[in-house]
Design an enzyme around this catalytic site. Structure first.
Site, PDB file in Angstrom:
ATOM      1  N   GLN A   1      41.916  13.498 -30.206  1.00 22.64           N
ATOM      2  CA  GLN A   1      42.993  14.107 -29.926  1.00 22.64           C
ATOM      3  C   GLN A   1      43.434  14.605 -28.542  1.00 22.64           C
ATOM      4  O   GLN A   1      43.944  14.236 -27.688  1.00 22.64           O
ATOM      5  CB  GLN A   1      43.819  14.753 -31.420  1.00 22.64           C
ATOM      6  CG  GLN A   1      44.087  14.087 -32.383  1.00 22.64           C
ATOM      7  CD  GLN A   1      45.505  14.695 -32.566  1.00 22.64           C
ATOM      8  OE1 GLN A   1      44.643  15.611 -34.078  1.00 22.64           O
ATOM      9  NE2 GLN A   1      46.721  14.475 -32.994  1.00 22.64           N
TER      10      GLN A   1
ATOM     11  N   GLU B   1      43.093  13.733 -40.439  1.00 25.34           N
ATOM     12  CA  GLU B   1      42.013  14.776 -39.313  1.00 25.34           C
ATOM     13  C   GLU B   1      40.815  14.141 -39.441  1.00 25.34           C
ATOM     14  O   GLU B   1      40.145  13.105 -38.465  1.00 25.34           O
ATOM     15  CB  GLU B   1      42.158  16.310 -38.964  1.00 25.34           C
ATOM     16  CG  GLU B   1      43.606  17.308 -39.506  1.00 25.34           C
ATOM     17  CD  GLU B   1      43.906  16.740 -38.128  1.00 25.34           C
ATOM     18  OE1 GLU B   1      43.495  16.526 -37.457  1.00 25.34           O
ATOM     19  OE2 GLU B   1      45.317  17.130 -38.249  1.00 25.34           O
TER      20      GLU B   1
HETATM   21  O1  GNR Z   1      51.373  19.082 -37.100  1.00 35.03           O
HETATM   22  C1  GNR Z   1      50.837  17.995 -38.065  1.00 35.03           C
HETATM   23  N1  GNR Z   1      51.973  18.204 -39.190  1.00 35.03           N
HETATM   24  C2  GNR Z   1      51.103  17.136 -40.134  1.00 35.03           C
HETATM   25  C3  GNR Z   1      52.364  17.460 -41.940  1.00 35.03           C
HETATM   26  C4  GNR Z   1      51.844  16.131 -42.443  1.00 35.03           C
HETATM   27  C5  GNR Z   1      50.591  15.851 -42.300  1.00 35.03           C
HETATM   28  C6  GNR Z   1      49.786  16.149 -41.164  1.00 35.03           C
HETATM   29  C7  GNR Z   1      50.026  16.689 -40.109  1.00 35.03           C
HETATM   30  S1  GNR Z   1      48.602  16.536 -39.401  1.00 35.03           S
HETATM   31  C8  GNR Z   1      49.800  17.467 -37.919  1.00 35.03           C
HETATM   32  C9  GNR Z   1      49.142  17.703 -36.948  1.00 35.03           C
HETATM   33  C10 GNR Z   1      47.724  16.347 -36.181  1.00 35.03           C
HETATM   34  O2  GNR Z   1      48.502  15.451 -35.646  1.00 35.03           O
HETATM   35  N2  GNR Z   1      47.119  16.611 -36.647  1.00 35.03           N
HETATM   36  O3  GNR Z   1      45.877  15.483 -36.493  1.00 35.03           O
HETATM   37 NI    NI Z   2      47.651  13.335 -35.973  1.00 39.42          NI
END
Ligand code: GNR
Ligand code: NI
Length: 167
Positions: free
Chosen positions: A51, A134
């Site tokens: 990202q 992730e």
């Molecule tokens: O901040 C984030 N919240 C989230 C909420 C539910 C499931 C996954 C996430 S990850 C996200 C941050 C992000 O984009 N990580 O890649």
């Molecule tokens: Ni994400």
């Protein structure tokens, strides 16, 4: 430390598959610290190197409300998955979009920590969901890929239009 720029869907760089981190050195630790700062500032509960346009297998997470349980997973591998859970997900690379996704409820993951030691850890609930989200980023995969093609194309159109307006 520094706040890094996050890529937004449909940036094709979000689709690059990350390569292993060869050695856990100071450069990797600096990147992890910058990713943590970027995640907390957003605010988000996780961030993958993909990202921030670094195509290495490294991710950070902190699902605590107090922002005091940071975890950094280097070269993560999923060892076990159990159960099924549906949760509404969001993504810093897909701003303003929240959709339900099905994931394993409990996982066991092996990774290297910031000292380069191999660790195995169990995770459930939000932490398990976040780690899976992730790890998908490291494969060039987004939570949108689990939605219907119609829903995904509507979201992509909306985000493309929104980004044209700020450019
Ligand atoms: O901040 C984030 N919240 C989230 C909420 C539910 C499931 C996954 C996430 S990850 C996200 C941050 C992000 O984009 N990580 O890649
Ligand atoms: Ni994400």
């Amino acid at each position: 430390m520094a706040i890094l720029q996050v890529l937004y869907h449909p940036d094709p760089r979000l689709r690059i598959k990350a390569a292993p981190v060869p050695v856990v050195d100071d450069e990797v630790r600096r990147l992890a610290a910058d990713m943590m700062e970027t995640m907390y500032a957003a605010p988000g509960i996780g961030l993958a190197a993909t990202q921030v346009n670094v195509h290495r297998r490294l991710l950070v997470v902190d699902v605590s409300e107090t922002h005091d349980q940071p975890l950094c997973l280097i070269n993560p591998a999923l060892l076990q998955k159990e159960g099924v859970e549906r949760m509404e997900e969001g993504c810093l690379s897909v701003p303003g979009v929240f959709e339900e996704v099905e994931r394993a409820e409990r996982i066991r993951v092996r990774f290297q920590d910031l000292e380069g030691h191999t660790v195995e850890q169990d995770a459930d609930d939000l932490l398990a969901v976040c780690i899976q989200h992730e790890m998908d980023h490291l494969e060039g995969k987004l939570f949108l890929d689990y939605l219907s093609p119609l829903k995904r194309s509507r979201i992509t159109k909306k985000l493309t239009k929104a980004q044209k307006q700020v450019m």
